[in-house]
Design a protein around this motif. Structure first.
Motif, short mmCIF file in Angstrom:
data_model
loop_
_atom_site.label_atom_id
_atom_site.label_comp_id
_atom_site.label_asym_id
_atom_site.label_seq_id
_atom_site.Cartn_x
_atom_site.Cartn_y
_atom_site.Cartn_z
N LEU A 78 0.83 -1.21 0.00
CA LEU A 78 0.00 0.00 0.00
C LEU A 78 0.87 1.26 0.00
CD1 LEU A 78 -2.81 -1.02 2.54
CD2 LEU A 78 -3.00 -0.86 0.06
N ASP A 79 2.02 1.19 0.67
CA ASP A 79 2.93 2.34 0.70
C ASP A 79 3.41 2.72 -0.70
OD1 ASP A 79 2.76 2.65 3.41
OD2 ASP A 79 4.54 1.44 3.86
N LEU A 80 3.53 1.75 -1.58
CA LEU A 80 3.98 2.03 -2.94
C LEU A 80 3.00 2.94 -3.68
CD1 LEU A 80 5.21 -1.54 -4.00
CD2 LEU A 80 6.59 0.40 -3.24
N PHE A 81 1.73 2.90 -3.27
CA PHE A 81 0.70 3.74 -3.88
C PHE A 81 0.37 4.97 -3.02
CE2 PHE A 81 0.04 -0.60 -5.37
CZ PHE A 81 -0.03 -0.41 -6.75
N GLY A 82 1.21 5.22 -2.03
CA GLY A 82 1.02 6.38 -1.18
C GLY A 82 -0.12 6.23 -0.18
N ILE A 83 -0.52 4.98 0.11
CA ILE A 83 -1.62 4.72 1.04
C ILE A 83 -1.03 4.24 2.36
CG2 ILE A 83 -3.70 3.37 1.48
CD1 ILE A 83 -4.00 3.06 -1.56
N ILE A 84 -1.47 4.86 3.45
CA ILE A 84 -1.01 4.44 4.77
C ILE A 84 -1.91 3.31 5.26
CG2 ILE A 84 -0.61 5.15 7.15
CD1 ILE A 84 -0.18 7.99 6.13
N GLY A 85 -1.35 2.13 5.38
CA GLY A 85 -2.13 0.98 5.81
C GLY A 85 -2.47 1.03 7.29
N PRO A 86 -3.62 0.54 7.67
CA PRO A 86 -4.02 0.55 9.09
C PRO A 86 -3.32 -0.56 9.88
CG PRO A 86 -5.72 -0.51 7.79
CD PRO A 86 -4.67 -0.03 6.81
N ALA A 87 -3.48 -0.52 11.18
CA ALA A 87 -2.97 -1.60 12.04
C ALA A 87 -4.02 -2.70 12.07
CB ALA A 87 -2.69 -1.07 13.43
N PRO B 168 -9.86 -2.21 16.11
CA PRO B 168 -11.20 -2.83 16.15
C PRO B 168 -12.06 -2.51 14.93
CG PRO B 168 -11.02 -1.05 17.77
CD PRO B 168 -9.65 -1.30 17.26
N ASP B 169 -11.72 -1.45 14.20
CA ASP B 169 -12.50 -1.10 13.00
C ASP B 169 -12.10 -1.95 11.79
OD1 ASP B 169 -13.89 0.90 14.36
OD2 ASP B 169 -12.34 2.40 13.93
N TYR B 170 -10.93 -2.59 11.84
CA TYR B 170 -10.44 -3.33 10.69
C TYR B 170 -10.22 -4.82 10.97
CZ TYR B 170 -9.47 1.13 8.37
OH TYR B 170 -9.60 2.36 7.77
N LEU C 110 -12.03 -7.43 12.07
CA LEU C 110 -12.98 -8.39 11.52
C LEU C 110 -12.91 -8.43 9.99
CD1 LEU C 110 -15.18 -10.44 12.16
CD2 LEU C 110 -16.86 -8.59 12.09
N SER C 111 -12.77 -7.25 9.38
CA SER C 111 -12.66 -7.19 7.92
C SER C 111 -11.39 -7.89 7.44
CB SER C 111 -12.64 -5.73 7.45
OG SER C 111 -13.82 -5.07 7.84
N ALA C 112 -10.31 -7.78 8.21
CA ALA C 112 -9.06 -8.44 7.84
C ALA C 112 -9.23 -9.96 7.83
CB ALA C 112 -7.95 -8.04 8.81
N LEU C 113 -9.97 -10.48 8.80
CA LEU C 113 -10.21 -11.92 8.84
C LEU C 113 -11.08 -12.36 7.66
CD1 LEU C 113 -10.84 -12.52 12.66
CD2 LEU C 113 -8.78 -13.00 11.34
N MET C 114 -12.02 -11.52 7.27
CA MET C 114 -12.85 -11.85 6.10
C MET C 114 -12.01 -11.90 4.83
SD MET C 114 -16.26 -9.54 6.72
CE MET C 114 -17.25 -9.68 8.21
N VAL C 115 -11.13 -10.91 4.68
CA VAL C 115 -10.27 -10.86 3.49
C VAL C 115 -9.34 -12.07 3.48
CG1 VAL C 115 -8.42 -9.58 2.34
CG2 VAL C 115 -10.40 -8.36 3.27
N MET C 116 -8.82 -12.43 4.63
CA MET C 116 -7.93 -13.57 4.72
C MET C 116 -8.65 -14.86 4.29
SD MET C 116 -6.08 -15.16 8.08
CE MET C 116 -7.54 -16.10 8.51
N GLY C 117 -9.94 -14.95 4.58
CA GLY C 117 -10.70 -16.14 4.24
C GLY C 117 -10.82 -16.37 2.74
N GLY D 154 -9.92 -12.89 20.07
CA GLY D 154 -11.13 -12.13 20.37
C GLY D 154 -10.96 -10.63 20.36
N GLY D 155 -9.73 -10.14 20.40
CA GLY D 155 -9.50 -8.70 20.43
C GLY D 155 -9.39 -8.12 19.02
N PRO D 156 -9.13 -6.82 18.94
CA PRO D 156 -9.11 -5.87 20.07
C PRO D 156 -10.52 -5.43 20.47
CG PRO D 156 -8.58 -4.76 18.02
CD PRO D 156 -8.74 -6.20 17.67
N LEU D 157 -10.72 -5.21 21.75
CA LEU D 157 -12.00 -4.78 22.30
C LEU D 157 -13.15 -5.71 21.89
CD1 LEU D 157 -11.67 -0.91 21.70
CD2 LEU D 157 -11.14 -2.21 23.78
N ASN D 158 -12.88 -6.99 21.86
CA ASN D 158 -13.88 -8.02 21.53
C ASN D 158 -14.45 -7.88 20.12
OD1 ASN D 158 -13.77 -9.27 24.12
ND2 ASN D 158 -15.10 -7.66 24.94
N SER D 159 -13.73 -7.20 19.25
CA SER D 159 -14.24 -6.99 17.89
C SER D 159 -14.18 -8.27 17.05
CB SER D 159 -13.45 -5.89 17.19
OG SER D 159 -12.08 -6.22 17.09
N THR D 160 -13.39 -9.26 17.50
CA THR D 160 -13.34 -10.55 16.80
C THR D 160 -13.67 -11.69 17.75
OG1 THR D 160 -10.96 -10.77 17.21
CG2 THR D 160 -11.62 -9.74 15.13
#
Length: 299
Positions: A140-149, A154-156, A158-165, A238-244
């Motif tokens: 993402l850095d190659l395109f000038g996008i700052i990737g999240p943690a 907690p906002d990302y 669950l979505s990261a686990l979906m993408v991984m699937g 299960g983290g962060p903040l029980n989001s997963t």
């Protein structure tokens, strides 16, 4: 009669090992867990310490905020990932069904991730999703996008686990591929003569003809989605903040971290009921959208 009885006796003897295994490893534990769901037991002490408490476990469950959080996480994951994985698997299977040189190699490439153990996959994706040195954020850095943690946010998470699937839908792709190869070529040739486009051929020929395959994969996807556990346990716990905090992870924590085996057994039967309801909904609706080759003859 004697020959028939002897033949049946031989058949029963052949299935006897399977039947014994079913009683010992499936039906027996299910009955025991049903008894435990109305009891208190810490699993450390002996069976003699089991105390019958009636519906207390179920009452406590429906007053537990983490129970509702785990239901929320699991429902969101299932409702998003199951349709998403089916769509991606169908599209990839259609590409792999093309008659092109080297296609067997590509089929192997797409299938191989699905046979890698879930723990190994989870460890690999922990490195990919690492916010500091993970290859995803570096790309993402190659395109000038700052990737999240990813897994720390907690906002990302669950979505990261979906993408991984998506990376592991090889089994589903192979099943769809077998369904596509069973579609008669004559139907596509007739559609071409009628001037049907790609979209019309897909909606009017491909989807109806592989609808039994879609039905099977949908059922298996629902069951798998509600039983999601290993990746969340290894990668986020299960983290962060029980989001997963998936339902199965919450159940595991109650059984083997808090040692509340009765509470966990009650949770397992609630999950059984939820999966049963959604499975029955799909099965009951199948008569409206699943097409079998013999349906025209019956009509």
């Amino acid at each position: 009669m004697k020959r028939k009885f002897r033949s049946e006796k031989t058949g029963y003897l052949f299935i006897l090992p399977w039947f014994i295994g079913l009683l010992i490893f499936t039906i027996g534990p299910m009955i025991f867990s049903l008894i435990l769901s109305f009891s208190k037991w810490d699993i450390i002490t002996g069976i003699d310490s089991i105390q019958f408490v009636g519906l207390e476990n179920f009452v406590n469950i429906f007053h537990d905020e983490l129970f509702y959080q785990s239901l929320k996480v699991t429902f969101i994951f299932a409702l998003v990932s199951v349709p998403l994985y089916q769509i991606i698997a169908i599209l990839v299977a259609m590409l792999l069904n093309m008659r092109t040189r080297g296609m067997k190699f590509f089929r192997l490439i797409f299938f191989m991730p699905s046979v890698i153990p879930a723990v190994a996959v989870s460890m690999m994706w922990l490195m990919i999703l690492n916010p500091e040195y993970g290859i995803l954020n570096r790309a993402l850095d190659l395109f000038g996008i700052i990737g999240p943690a990813w897994l720390q946010d907690p906002d990302y998470a669950l979505s990261a686990l979906m993408v991984m699937g998506i990376w592991g839908v090889g089994n589903t792709i192979i099943i769809y591929l077998s369904g596509l190869q069973g579609v008669p070529e004559e139907l596509y040739e007739a559609a071409d003569l009628d001037g049907a486009g790609v979209v019309k051929r897909f909606l009017n020929i491909t989807v109806p003809m592989i609808s039994p395959t879609i039905f099977f994969n949908l059922i298996m996807g629902i069951i798998g989605g509600f039983q999601y556990f290993t990746q969340a346990f290894v990668m986020t716990n299960g983290g962060p903040l029980n989001s997963t905090l998936f339902y199965n992870l919450f159940l595991y924590n109650k059984a083997f971290v808090s040692y509340e085996m009765g509470y966990a057994s009650a949770l397992s039967w609630i999950l059984f009921g939820i999966i049963m309801v959604f499975t029955l909904i799909v099965i009951r609706s199948s008569s409206a959208w699943v097409y079998y080759n013999g349906d025209d003859e019956k009509d």
